[in-house]
Design a protein around this motif. Structure first.
Motif, PDB file in Angstrom:
ATOM      1  N   MET A 255       0.881  -1.144   0.000  1.00  8.40           N
ATOM      2  CA  MET A 255       0.000   0.000   0.000  1.00  8.40           C
ATOM      3  C   MET A 255       0.932   1.210   0.000  1.00  8.40           C
ATOM      4  O   MET A 255       1.806   1.298   0.839  1.00  8.40           O
ATOM      5  N   THR A 256       0.770   2.092  -0.939  1.00 11.78           N
ATOM      6  CA  THR A 256       1.554   3.324  -0.883  1.00 11.78           C
ATOM      7  C   THR A 256       0.633   4.497  -1.117  1.00 11.78           C
ATOM      8  O   THR A 256      -0.553   4.300  -1.401  1.00 11.78           O
ATOM      9  N   VAL A 257       1.192   5.698  -1.038  1.00  8.60           N
ATOM     10  CA  VAL A 257       0.346   6.871  -1.264  1.00  8.60           C
ATOM     11  C   VAL A 257      -0.144   6.929  -2.689  1.00  8.60           C
ATOM     12  O   VAL A 257      -1.061   7.663  -3.009  1.00  8.60           O
ATOM     13  N   ARG A 258       0.462   6.172  -3.581  1.00  5.16           N
ATOM     14  CA  ARG A 258       0.031   6.231  -4.968  1.00  5.16           C
ATOM     15  C   ARG A 258      -0.860   5.049  -5.342  1.00  5.16           C
ATOM     16  O   ARG A 258      -1.272   4.916  -6.477  1.00  5.16           O
ATOM     17  N   GLY A 259      -1.131   4.194  -4.405  1.00  8.67           N
ATOM     18  CA  GLY A 259      -1.986   3.059  -4.706  1.00  8.67           C
ATOM     19  C   GLY A 259      -1.277   1.774  -4.330  1.00  8.67           C
ATOM     20  O   GLY A 259      -0.210   1.795  -3.707  1.00  8.67           O
ATOM     21  N   ILE A 260      -1.864   0.658  -4.741  1.00 11.04           N
ATOM     22  CA  ILE A 260      -1.220  -0.614  -4.433  1.00 11.04           C
ATOM     23  C   ILE A 260      -0.108  -0.868  -5.433  1.00 11.04           C
ATOM     24  O   ILE A 260      -0.294  -0.756  -6.634  1.00 11.04           O
TER      25      ILE A 260
ATOM     26  N   ARG B 121       6.909  -3.031   6.187  1.00 11.74           N
ATOM     27  CA  ARG B 121       5.910  -2.715   7.217  1.00 11.74           C
ATOM     28  C   ARG B 121       4.694  -3.613   7.045  1.00 11.74           C
ATOM     29  O   ARG B 121       4.002  -3.559   6.040  1.00 11.74           O
ATOM     30  N   GLU B 122       4.433  -4.426   8.060  1.00  7.26           N
ATOM     31  CA  GLU B 122       3.442  -5.482   7.916  1.00  7.26           C
ATOM     32  C   GLU B 122       2.046  -4.935   7.605  1.00  7.26           C
ATOM     33  O   GLU B 122       1.303  -5.527   6.849  1.00  7.26           O
ATOM     34  N   LYS B 123       1.733  -3.790   8.180  1.00  2.95           N
ATOM     35  CA  LYS B 123       0.357  -3.303   8.053  1.00  2.95           C
ATOM     36  C   LYS B 123       0.017  -2.986   6.597  1.00  2.95           C
ATOM     37  O   LYS B 123      -1.118  -3.134   6.177  1.00  2.95           O
ATOM     38  N   HIS B 124       1.001  -2.538   5.845  1.00  2.00           N
ATOM     39  CA  HIS B 124       0.713  -2.115   4.483  1.00  2.00           C
ATOM     40  C   HIS B 124       1.313  -3.021   3.423  1.00  2.00           C
ATOM     41  O   HIS B 124       1.523  -2.621   2.300  1.00  2.00           O
ATOM     42  N   THR B 125       1.626  -4.233   3.846  1.00  2.98           N
ATOM     43  CA  THR B 125       2.213  -5.167   2.892  1.00  2.98           C
ATOM     44  C   THR B 125       1.405  -6.446   2.894  1.00  2.98           C
ATOM     45  O   THR B 125       0.896  -6.867   3.934  1.00  2.98           O
ATOM     46  N   ARG B 126       1.265  -7.023   1.724  1.00  2.49           N
ATOM     47  CA  ARG B 126       0.591  -8.309   1.657  1.00  2.49           C
ATOM     48  C   ARG B 126       1.480  -9.284   0.905  1.00  2.49           C
ATOM     49  O   ARG B 126       1.861  -9.034  -0.240  1.00  2.49           O
ATOM     50  N   TYR B 127       1.841 -10.340   1.568  1.00  2.00           N
ATOM     51  CA  TYR B 127       2.683 -11.342   0.924  1.00  2.00           C
ATOM     52  C   TYR B 127       1.816 -12.464   0.388  1.00  2.00           C
ATOM     53  O   TYR B 127       0.729 -12.718   0.894  1.00  2.00           O
ATOM     54  N   GLY B 128       2.321 -13.142  -0.608  1.00  2.30           N
ATOM     55  CA  GLY B 128       1.628 -14.318  -1.087  1.00  2.30           C
ATOM     56  C   GLY B 128       2.641 -15.381  -1.421  1.00  2.30           C
ATOM     57  O   GLY B 128       3.825 -15.095  -1.560  1.00  2.30           O
TER      58      GLY B 128
ATOM     59  N   VAL C 147      14.141  -9.504  -1.920  1.00  3.66           N
ATOM     60  CA  VAL C 147      15.050 -10.039  -0.904  1.00  3.66           C
ATOM     61  C   VAL C 147      14.702  -9.535   0.491  1.00  3.66           C
ATOM     62  O   VAL C 147      14.887 -10.257   1.471  1.00  3.66           O
ATOM     63  N   LYS C 148      14.155  -8.344   0.571  1.00  4.08           N
ATOM     64  CA  LYS C 148      13.756  -7.864   1.898  1.00  4.08           C
ATOM     65  C   LYS C 148      12.587  -8.698   2.434  1.00  4.08           C
ATOM     66  O   LYS C 148      12.426  -8.845   3.630  1.00  4.08           O
ATOM     67  N   SER C 149      11.787  -9.237   1.512  1.00  4.98           N
ATOM     68  CA  SER C 149      10.660 -10.060   1.952  1.00  4.98           C
ATOM     69  C   SER C 149      11.132 -11.364   2.586  1.00  4.98           C
ATOM     70  O   SER C 149      10.427 -11.945   3.399  1.00  4.98           O
ATOM     71  N   ILE C 150      12.321 -11.810   2.209  1.00  6.07           N
ATOM     72  CA  ILE C 150      12.829 -13.054   2.787  1.00  6.07           C
ATOM     73  C   ILE C 150      12.909 -12.903   4.302  1.00  6.07           C
ATOM     74  O   ILE C 150      12.648 -13.842   5.045  1.00  6.07           O
ATOM     75  N   LEU C 151      13.233 -11.704   4.762  1.00  5.57           N
ATOM     76  CA  LEU C 151      13.275 -11.462   6.201  1.00  5.57           C
ATOM     77  C   LEU C 151      12.042 -10.713   6.685  1.00  5.57           C
ATOM     78  O   LEU C 151      11.990 -10.251   7.809  1.00  5.57           O
ATOM     79  N   ARG C 152      11.062 -10.563   5.801  1.00  2.60           N
ATOM     80  CA  ARG C 152       9.840  -9.807   6.120  1.00  2.60           C
ATOM     81  C   ARG C 152      10.167  -8.463   6.733  1.00  2.60           C
ATOM     82  O   ARG C 152       9.708  -8.124   7.816  1.00  2.60           O
TER      83      ARG C 152
END
Lengths: 314, 305, 252
Positions: free
Chosen positions: A6-11, A50-57, A42-47
Motif C-alpha cells: 500500500m503506498t500513497v500512490r496506490g497498491i 511494514r506489515e500493516k501495508h504489505t501483503r505477501y503471497g 530479498v527484503k521479503s525473505i526477512l519480512r
C-alpha cells in the motif's frame, strides 16, 4: 512469491509470482534496473516491510520452514540467524552515535546472550575477519570516522555475527568506488568460502554478477524473466532484456562506437500488466507480445526464460 | 536523431496517479470544523452576539443558564456568549499579531544567520541569548512603561520574546539545507544570495516552520491570556478570552461556569489548531501520510484481478 | 590546439585535510579532459575551483572560456525538491536576462535533443527517473550556451542500463555545441570511452596524466594499474568456453 504494498500512490504490485531457489554455498545474483522489485523481493525473505501495508503471497521456505507463516517472535529469531542482510548505504544503516564495535557487540549480547567480555572478544574477531585492522582501535570509533568501504565491512561483520546461513547483499557495493567495490566483493567471496554460507547478491550491474555469482536471476517489473547459470546466461542470453542489460555494461577498450542503452524505463508497478511487461522497450517484440502474457520456458537445463520470442529462436 | 530514452511519458514511464491516503481523517474533520465554527463565530460576532458584550446589568450578576442567556452572565451581568464571541476576536487577532512580529523578524534573520554564518551569526545569536534571558513578563512591564497599558505592549513583548526560538529554528534548518547540492547548483548558475536564500532554501523549510508557528498561535492565546490576567494585556471592559478567564477566576467559587467557558474555548482552539497543522504536515509529506489498511482500501476501490 | 583552461599548482586546504595539493594541467578547447580517482581524492574540489565555486588556497586557474557550468552526480540532489522542473529551468533564463520566449524556445529545443517532451516541465524532480532527471540537469546546464562544462560523476548515481543514455548524450552534445568538458569519474571504463586526455588523481596529487591511449595502453604508475585491475570484468566470463552440447531446448 508475491508482494504487494500500500503506498500513497496506490497498491504497488512489487513482486509477481517470482520463484527461485538457493542451494547451500551457492552465490545467486539478482539483477535488474531500479524499481524492478529485486530489493523488495530479498527484503521479503526477512519480512522487513511494514506489515500493516504489505501483503505477501506464496511461500518463502528457508530449510523447509515457511517464513510467511511465522509469528513476529519467531521472525525475530530468523532475522540474523537464518539470513543476514547488508544494505546499500552503510552511513544510514548504522547508528551514528554509537561506537561501531558496540553496535556489533550489542547484537551478540542480545541475540546470543553473551557476556560483555565474550561479546567484546567476538566483535574483535569479526572485525578482524572482515579486514578491519587494528580491531581494538576501530572498535572505539564512530561511523563518521570511517570511510564508506570500511563501514560496509562493519555492516558485513554485523550481518555475519549470528552466523547466518544466507547473506543477502542488497546493492552493497553500488555506492562504492571501483577499487573498494573490488575489495568488498573479494571479502564476500572469502567469507562465503570460509563459512559455507549462501550468498544473494542484488545489483543492477552485470559486471558484479560476472565477478561473483554462480547463477543469476534477471528481474523485470516484479517478475523473474530469466534465470540460469552465469556462464550460460552470459554466453547466450535468451531474454531480450537480459541481452540489453549485458550490452549496456561498458566494456574496457570501447571507444568511438556508441555505448548501448535500454530506451525508456521500467513500468511502474501500480497496475498488473497484461502481456509482456518488457514489450514497450523490446527490440524484437511482435504484435502478440502486447496482449499475451509470456510463459516460462526452459532454454536447456536449468536455464529458464519468460519470453515467447527468445533471442536464439531467430 | 538518436533517442536517449523514451520521449513521451506514457506507457511504461512514471505517471501521476490518484493519491491514496486522505487529508480528511476523522480527527482533521472534527478539528477543522471546530476551527471554522470559532472563526465564523468571532468574525460575525457583531451579528451573532445576542447582546452588547459590554452592557452591564447588575441585576443579572452570575445569572444561570437561561434561554435568554445561553451561557449565563458574569459578575456584572454581561452576557457570556456575547463576550465569548467578541473575546475570541480579540484573542485570535492578538495571537496572529504576536506570530506576525515573530515571523517578520525571526525568520529572515534566522535564514541570513544560517546561510552566512560567521560574525553575523555570532552577533545575532548572542542578541537572541540576551532576549531569551529576559522573561517575557519583564519585557511586558518594559513595554507597558513605554506604551502604556494595553494590548500593544503585550503583543510586542511576547512577539519579541519569541523571536529567538523561531529564528534559531530557521537558522538550523538553513544550515542543513545550505550544504545540499541544489544550493550549490543554484550558485553555479550565478543566482544571487538573496534568491538562493528566499527562493530556494526557504520553501524547503516552510513545512517545519509552519508546524512550529501553528503551535505558537495557540500558545500565544494562552500566554496573552495570562498577561491580561496580570493586567498587562487587554484591559477591561474589552472582551477577551484571557480577560474573561481572569475576571471569572476571582469569583470561581460563586460561578465556576464562567471560568469553564473561556477555558474550554482556548483549549478547543489550541487542540484543533495543532491537529490541523499536524494533519496538513503529514499530508504534504507523502512518506508520512496515513494510509488505510489493505482490507479497507480494497473494500473501497474494489478488488483487483 | 587552443588552450581553454590552465590550472597552475592548485592547492585547496580545508581545516585538516589537503584536498588538492599542487595540481597543474591544461585543458584544450573542444576536448574532454578526464579526472579519475577514488572518492576523497580531491577530484570534485578541482572541478569546483575551476568554476570558482571554491577559492583555491594557493595557485591559479586561468580561464579563457566564456560561460561555464557544472553537472552534479546525483540529479535528485541537484534540483530543488520544492520547485517544478519548469520553474527551475525558467529561473535560470530569468536570472540571466533572457526573455520568457527565448528561454521557452531554448528549453523546447534542448528537451527535444535529450528526447524529452514539454510535459516534464510541470513535474517535480522526484516524479522523474534518475536518467531523465540527469538529462534535464544537462538541459539546465546548456540553457546558457556554456563553452565549458564540469561534469562531476554524472552517471555514477544511475543504473548501468541508463548510464549509456547520458554518456552518449554528452558525446553528441559535445560535437554539436563545441563543448569542452572536464569529466570527473571513478569509473575508468566510462572515462576511457568519452575522454581524450586523462589525469589520475590520488590524495590530492596527479599521479599520472596523458593521452587516453597511453594511460589505458601502458599505465606507468602502480595506482593507475590498480585502478585498471579493479574494473569488474565481463570479459572474464564472456571468454569462458561454453559447453556447446548444451543446446537450447524450446518447449511449449
Amino acid at each position: 512469491m508475491t508482494v504487494e504494498f500500500m503506498t500513497v500512490r496506490g497498491i504497488v504490485y512489487a513482486v509477481q509470482g517470482a520463484s527461485l531457489s538457493l542451494k547451500q554455498g551457492e552465490v545467486l545474483g539478482i539483477v535488474g534496473e531500479s524499481g524492478c522489485g529485486k530489493s523488495v523481493m530479498v527484503k521479503s525473505i526477512l519480512r522487513l516491510h511494514r506489515e500493516k501495508h504489505t501483503r505477501y503471497g506464496g511461500q518463502i521456505l528457508i530449510e523447509g520452514r515457511d517464513v510467511l507463516r511465522l509469528t513476529q517472535k519467531e521472525m525475530g529469531i530468523v532475522r540474523g540467524t537464518d539470513a543476514g542482510m547488508v544494505f546499500q548505504d552503510p552511513m544510514i544503516s548504522l547508528n551514528p552515535i554509537i561506537k561501531i564495535g558496540e553496535q556489533i557487540a550489542e547484537t551478540l549480547r542480545i541475540r546470543k546472550s553473551m557476556s560483555k567480555r565474550l561479546a567484546y572478544d567476538e566483535s574483535l574477531r569479526l572485525l578482524r575477519q572482515v579486514g578491519i585492522t587494528p580491531p581494538e582501535d576501530r572498535y572505539l570509533q564512530y561511523p563518521f570516522e570511517l570511510s564508506g568501504g570500511m563501514l560496509q565491512r562493519v555492516m558485513i561483520a554485523m550481518a555475519i555475527a549470528l552466523r547466518p546461513k544466507i547473506l543477502i547483499a542488497d546493492e552493497a557495493t553500488t555506492a562504492l568506488d571501483v577499487t573498494i567495490q573490488a575489495e568488498i566483493l573479494a571479502l564476500l567471496k572469502r567469507l562465503r568460502a570460509e563459512r559455507g554460507m549462501s550468498l544473494i547478491v542484488v545489483t543492477h550491474d552485470f559486471g558484479v554478477v560476472a565477478e561473483m555469482c554462480d547463477s543469476v536471476c534477471v528481474m523485470y517489473a516484479g517478475e523473474i524473466v530469466e534465470s540460469g547459470s552465469v556462464e550460460r546466461i552470459f554466453a547466450s542470453p535468451a531474454h531480450p532484456y537480459t541481452k540489453a542489460l549485458i550490452d549496456s555494461v561498458p566494456r574496457p577498450g570501447t571507444h568511438g562506437d556508441k555505448l548501448s542503452s535500454i530506451p525508456g524505463m521500467p513500468p511502474d508497478l501500480l497496475s498488473v500488466h497484461t502481456g509482456c511487461a518488457f514489450y514497450p522497450r523490446c527490440s524484437v517484440a511482435e504484435k502478440c507480445c502486447e496482449t499475451e502474457r509470456p510463459e516460462l520456458h526452459s532454454a536447456g537445463g536449468a536455464h529458464i526464460v519468460r519470453c515467447e520470442r527468445p533471442i536464439w529462436k531467430k | 536523431m538518436r533517442q536517449y530514452g523514451k520521449g513521451n511519458l506514457q506507457g511504461g514511464e512514471l505517471t501521476r496517479t490518484t493519491n491514496v491516503g486522505t487529508l480528511f481523517t476523522p480527527a482533521m474533520v472534527a478539528a477543522s470544523s471546530i476551527l471554522l465554527l470559532i472563526l465564523i463565530g468571532t468574525i460575525f460576532a457583531g451579528f451573532l452576539a445576542p447582546y452588547d458584550p459590554e452592557a452591564i446589568d447588575l441585576s443579572l450578576s452570575y445569572g444561570p443558564i437561561t434561554p435568554e442567556h445561553i451561557l449565563g452572565t458574569d459578575n456584572v451581568g454581561r452576557d457570556s456568549l456575547s463576550r465569548l464571541l467578541f473575546g475570541g476576536r480579540t484573542a485570535i487577532t492578538n495571537a496572529f499579531l504576536v506570530v506576525g512580529v515573530t515571523v517578520s523578524v525571526g525568520i529572515p534573520l534566522g535564514l541570513l544567520c544560517g546561510y552566512y554564518g560567521g560574525a553575523l551569526d555570532g552577533v545575532i545569536m548572542r542578541i537572541w541569548d540576551v532576549i531569551l534571558s529576559f522573561p517575557p513578563l519583564l519585557l511586558g512591564f518594559l513595554f507597558v512603561a513605554m506604551f502604556g497599558r494595553g494590548s500593544t505592549a503585550s503583543i510586542l513583548a511576547l512577539g519579541i520574546a519569541w523571536i529567538p526560538m523561531i529564528s534559531r529554528l530557521a537558522r538550523n534548518l538553513t544550515i542543513a539545507e545550505r550544504n545540499k547540492t541544489y544550493v550549490l547548483a543554484a550558485k553555479s548558475f550565478g543566482f544571487s544570495d538573496a534568491r538562493v536564500i528566499f527562493r530556494h532554501i526557504l520553501p524547503n523549510c516552510t513545512s517545519t516552520l509552519l508546524a512550529e508557528l501553528t503551535v505558537d498561535i495557540g500558545y500565544a492565546i494562552i500566554v496573552l491570556a495570562s498577561l491580561s490576567f496580570l493586567g498587562l494585556g487587554v484591559q477591561a471592559p474589552t472582551s477577551d478570552w484571557g480577560l474573561m478567564l481572569q475576571e471569572s477566576l476571582v469569583y470561581v467559587r460563586q460561578s465556576p461556569l464562567q471560568t469553564v467557558i473561556p477555558s474550554v474555548a482556548i483549549g478547543l482552539m489550541i487542540v484543533s489548531l495543532n491537529i490541523v497543522s499536524d494533519s496538513i504536515q503529514l499530508y504534504l509529506d507523502p512518506e508520512q501520510r496515513k494510509l488505510p489498511s489493505f482490507e479497507r482500501f480494497l473494500k473501497k476501490h474494489g478488488t483487483h484481478s | 590546439m587552443e588552450e581553454m583552461i590552465r590550472v597552475e599548482n592548485l592547492k585547496k586546504y580545508y581545516k585538516k585535510t589537503h584536498a588538492v595539493d599542487g595540481v597543474s594541467f591544461s585543458i584544450e578547447k573542444d576536448s574532454v579532459f578526464g579526472v579519475v580517482g577514488e572518492s576523497g581524492s580531491g577530484k570534485t574540489t578541482i572541478g569546483k575551483c575551476i568554476l570558482g565555486l571554491e577559492t583555491p588556497t594557493e595557485g591559479a586557474v586561468r580561464r579563457r572560456a566564456g560561460r561555464m557550468q557544472m553537472i552534479f552526480q546525483n540529479p535528485y540532489a541537484s534540483f530543488n525538491p520544492a520547485l517544478s522542473i519548469g520553474t527551475a529551468l525558467r529561473e535560470v533564463g530569468a536570472v540571466h536576462k533572457l526573455t520568457r520566449a527565448e528561454t521557452q524556445q531554448r528549453v523546447s529545443q534542448l528537451l527535444e535533443q535529450v528526447s524529452l517532451t514539454d510535459d516534464v516541465l510541470k513535474r517535480k524532480p522526484k516524479e522523474m527517473s534518475g536518467g531523465q532527471l540527469q538529462r534535464l540537469a544537462i538541459v539546465r546546464a546548456l540553457l546558457l550556451r556554456p563553452e565549458f562544462i564540469v561534469a562531476d560523476e554524472p552517471v555514477s548515481a544511475l543504473d548501468v542500463s541508463v548510464q549509456a543514455q547520458v554518456i552518449n548524450l554528452f558525446a553528441d552534445l559535445k560535437k554539436e555545441y563545441g563543448l569542452t568538458i572536464l569529466f570527473i569519474s571513478h569509473d575508468l571504463t566510462i572515462v576511457e570511452y568519452i575522454c581524450d586526455t586523462v589525469a589520475v588523481v590520488y590524495r590530492g596529487h596527479i599521479v599520472e596524466m596523458g593521452e587516453k591511449e597511453q594511460i589505458f595502453g601502458e599505465p606507468s604508475h602502480p595506482y593507475t594499474k590498480k585502478l585498471l585491475a579493479a574494473r569488474p570484468g565481463l570479459e572474464r566470463i564472456v571468454t569462458k568456453t561454453l559447453d556447446t552440447n548444451e543446446a537450447p531446448l524450446y518447449n511449449i
